[in-house]
Design a protein around this motif. Structure first.
Motif, PDB file in Angstrom:
ATOM      1  N   ALA A  42      76.825 -16.123 -47.641  1.00  0.00           N
ATOM      2  CA  ALA A  42      77.322 -17.329 -48.305  1.00  0.00           C
ATOM      3  C   ALA A  42      77.904 -16.949 -49.670  1.00  0.00           C
ATOM      4  O   ALA A  42      77.164 -16.610 -50.596  1.00  0.00           O
ATOM      5  N   HIS A  43      79.228 -17.024 -49.797  1.00  0.00           N
ATOM      6  CA  HIS A  43      79.916 -16.599 -51.007  1.00  0.00           C
ATOM      7  C   HIS A  43      79.676 -17.575 -52.154  1.00  0.00           C
ATOM      8  O   HIS A  43      80.064 -18.738 -52.085  1.00  0.00           O
ATOM      9  N   ALA A  46      76.590 -21.767 -50.708  1.00  0.00           N
ATOM     10  CA  ALA A  46      77.430 -22.614 -49.840  1.00  0.00           C
ATOM     11  C   ALA A  46      78.454 -23.327 -50.721  1.00  0.00           C
ATOM     12  O   ALA A  46      78.425 -24.548 -50.900  1.00  0.00           O
ATOM     13  N   SER A  47      79.384 -22.543 -51.277  1.00  0.00           N
ATOM     14  CA  SER A  47      80.271 -23.051 -52.330  1.00  0.00           C
ATOM     15  C   SER A  47      81.341 -24.009 -51.824  1.00  0.00           C
ATOM     16  O   SER A  47      82.044 -24.623 -52.632  1.00  0.00           O
ATOM     17  N   GLU A  52      79.540 -23.841 -56.892  1.00  0.00           N
ATOM     18  CA  GLU A  52      79.272 -22.415 -56.730  1.00  0.00           C
ATOM     19  C   GLU A  52      78.232 -21.874 -57.700  1.00  0.00           C
ATOM     20  O   GLU A  52      78.096 -22.335 -58.834  1.00  0.00           O
ATOM     21  N   ALA A  61      72.812 -22.967 -48.625  1.00  0.00           N
ATOM     22  CA  ALA A  61      73.118 -21.778 -47.824  1.00  0.00           C
ATOM     23  C   ALA A  61      71.911 -21.357 -46.996  1.00  0.00           C
ATOM     24  O   ALA A  61      72.037 -21.000 -45.818  1.00  0.00           O
ATOM     25  N   ALA A  66      72.248 -18.957 -43.535  1.00  0.00           N
ATOM     26  CA  ALA A  66      72.915 -17.728 -43.987  1.00  0.00           C
ATOM     27  C   ALA A  66      71.919 -16.577 -44.038  1.00  0.00           C
ATOM     28  O   ALA A  66      70.725 -16.774 -44.292  1.00  0.00           O
ATOM     29  N   ILE A  69      72.874 -14.608 -49.606  1.00  0.00           N
ATOM     30  CA  ILE A  69      73.675 -15.361 -50.555  1.00  0.00           C
ATOM     31  C   ILE A  69      74.306 -14.367 -51.520  1.00  0.00           C
ATOM     32  O   ILE A  69      73.650 -13.439 -51.989  1.00  0.00           O
TER      33      ILE A  69
END
Length: 229
Positions: A42-43, A46-47, A52, A61, A66, A69
């Motif tokens: 998750a970049h 969960a942006s 973010e 996330a 995910a 993270i």
């Protein structure tokens, strides 16, 4: 005569196939971070669904399943590791200025969620230790060191935090049970990765944390491939 020659050919083919199979098994066996299937990372949390690099994004996330993270770390004016992508607070908070011009306490008072949606007005900039307290051992952490030349000593700070939580895990067993599996590593499960676009920084963090996987990020505008080779 022909049958003997055919048998010889098949014998050589069999040896070749056996050699290739052994090579494949060897590569698989020594790969320290082999995972079953693709990893979901998750970049910045969960942006796409929450602001973010906030607790809301990281918690979501985890709920969405995910494996890791990804988060960005910088250093505050008073030398604390904080989780934020940009070098300034302008884009994601209700303040302006550079991250390194604010103390951790000042950064934690900023509204880091309203830019995304009014429902997230209570979200703030968090410290790395806050994230580690909440998520270490529950979900994998991919930590990116941002612009290390701006923050002399950031690698030592990060290494100290990681080692502290690794020691805590060894003492308490945190993260050794439950649903989080991590990635099989040489000495257990890889639950932390560290990355940076800065080659010198990745070398420094690798020297400080030789057992932690480190990744060098490259960008076509910044790094020439012939230099890397």
């Amino acid at each position: 005569m022909a049958s003997r020659k055919t048998a010889f050919v098949w014998h050589r083919i069999g040896l070749l196939l056996l050699t290739l199979c052994c090579a494949a098994l060897t590569v698989s066996a020594i790969n320290p971070y082999a995972a079953e299937g693709p990893l979901i990372i998750a970049h910045r949390g969960a942006s796409g669904y929450a602001p973010e690099n906030t607790m809301a994004a990281f918690e979501l996330a985890e709920r969405l399943g995910a494996d890791f993270i990804e988060l960005d770390v910088r250093m505050s004016k008073d030398g604390e590791l904080v989780v934020i992508h940009d070098k300034s607070v302008d884009r994601t908070t209700n303040k302006t200025g550079f991250v390194h011009d604010y103390t951790l306490r000042e950064l934690q008072k900023m509204d880091a969620g309203s830019y995304f949606h009014a429902d997230y007005a209570e979200e703030t900039i968090v410290s790395l230790e806050e994230v580690m307290d909440r998520f270490y051992g529950r979900i994998g952490l991919l930590i990116e060191i941002k612009d290390p030349p701006l923050y002399p000593g950031i690698e030592k700070k990060l290494a100290a935090v990681v080692l502290r939580y690794k020691l805590l895990q060894a003492i308490t067993g945190i993260g050794r049970s439950g649903s989080f599996q991590g990635i099989e590593g040489i000495e257990g499960r890889a639950d932390i990765f560290i990355q940076s676009f800065d080659f010198k920084s990745t070398r420094r963090i690798h020297a400080l944390l030789p057992d932690i996987p480190v990744a060098v990020l490259i960008h076509a505008d910044r790094h020439l491939l012939d230099y890397l080779i």
